[in-house]
Design a protein around this motif. Structure first.
Motif, PDB file in Angstrom:
ATOM      1  N   VAL A 159      72.986  40.356  80.329  1.00 31.42           N
ATOM      2  CA  VAL A 159      72.270  39.225  79.542  1.00 31.42           C
ATOM      3  C   VAL A 159      71.277  38.488  80.724  1.00 31.42           C
ATOM      4  O   VAL A 159      72.054  37.707  81.571  1.00 31.42           O
ATOM      5  CB  VAL A 159      73.387  38.181  78.925  1.00 31.42           C
ATOM      6  CG1 VAL A 159      72.553  36.967  78.452  1.00 31.42           C
ATOM      7  CG2 VAL A 159      74.379  38.764  77.950  1.00 31.42           C
ATOM      8  N   LEU A 214      75.236  38.993  72.545  1.00 30.61           N
ATOM      9  CA  LEU A 214      76.106  38.482  73.531  1.00 30.61           C
ATOM     10  C   LEU A 214      77.333  39.447  73.712  1.00 30.61           C
ATOM     11  O   LEU A 214      77.684  39.739  74.604  1.00 30.61           O
ATOM     12  CB  LEU A 214      76.713  37.043  73.506  1.00 30.61           C
ATOM     13  CG  LEU A 214      75.599  35.948  73.740  1.00 30.61           C
ATOM     14  CD1 LEU A 214      76.133  34.585  73.205  1.00 30.61           C
ATOM     15  CD2 LEU A 214      75.195  35.961  75.111  1.00 30.61           C
ATOM     16  N   SER A 237      75.933  43.306  74.747  1.00 29.73           N
ATOM     17  CA  SER A 237      74.902  43.332  76.037  1.00 29.73           C
ATOM     18  C   SER A 237      75.858  43.596  77.249  1.00 29.73           C
ATOM     19  O   SER A 237      76.745  43.030  77.469  1.00 29.73           O
ATOM     20  CB  SER A 237      74.000  42.098  75.996  1.00 29.73           C
ATOM     21  OG  SER A 237      72.955  42.123  75.173  1.00 29.73           O
ATOM     22  N   MET A 244      67.133  37.371  75.701  1.00 29.03           N
ATOM     23  CA  MET A 244      67.880  38.817  75.675  1.00 29.03           C
ATOM     24  C   MET A 244      67.429  39.271  74.225  1.00 29.03           C
ATOM     25  O   MET A 244      68.049  39.950  73.429  1.00 29.03           O
ATOM     26  CB  MET A 244      69.440  38.879  75.522  1.00 29.03           C
ATOM     27  CG  MET A 244      70.149  37.963  76.689  1.00 29.03           C
ATOM     28  SD  MET A 244      71.543  37.455  76.307  1.00 29.03           S
ATOM     29  CE  MET A 244      70.908  36.164  74.932  1.00 29.03           C
TER      30      MET A 244
END
Length: 141
Positions: A26, A20, A23, A5
């Motif tokens: 992912v 995390l 997003s 990512m």
């Protein structure tokens, strides 16, 4: 170099955590190494948005299976796409694969006519290289 990512092997833990958290999707595309085994576990899944989609096209063990199953059961993710599995072939009786939030492929997500053509080209080139005593293309060991 490992990229997850937009995070590379040189990235910091806070960079991964921020990605995390923010997003919507992912998507994991990295080799399985000691540093990527279990990369996505309970803590990482907890950081993710509740509507996020997690796609694992890397190796099964990059994601901790039990943590993923717990997140799916608790509806902590919007969806999961698996093109790779912890055991291959994936066991048909594993409830993870029948969950409506999970879409699983038989590790063929990248296979197309173009990919098969390229495989054939590399195979043919490597046959010639072996006969000539030259180094193989894409040698792993």
């Amino acid at each position: 170099m490992i990229q997850v990512m937009g995070v590379t092997s040189r990235s910091t833990r806070p960079e991964l955590e921020q990605l995390l958290r923010s997003s919507h999707v992912v998507s994991l595309h990295c080799p399985l190494t000691p540093s990527t085994r279990g990369l996505i576990g309970p803590a990482e899944l907890e950081l993710m948005r509740k509507d996020a989609i997690l796609i694992n096209a890397a190796r099964g063990s990059v994601v901790q299976r039990e943590a993923l199953w717990a997140a799916v059961q608790a509806r902590r993710l919007g969806g999961v796409g698996l093109d790779t599995h912890w055991v291959e072939p994936a066991p048909r009786d594993d409830p993870l694969y029948s969950h409506p939030a999970v879409l699983a492929l038989p590790h063929l997500g990248s296979i197309s006519a173009e990919v098969y053509d390229r495989f054939a080209e590399v195979l043919a080139e490597n046959i010639v290289r072996v006969r000539e005593g030259r180094e193989l293309l894409h040698r792993l060991c």
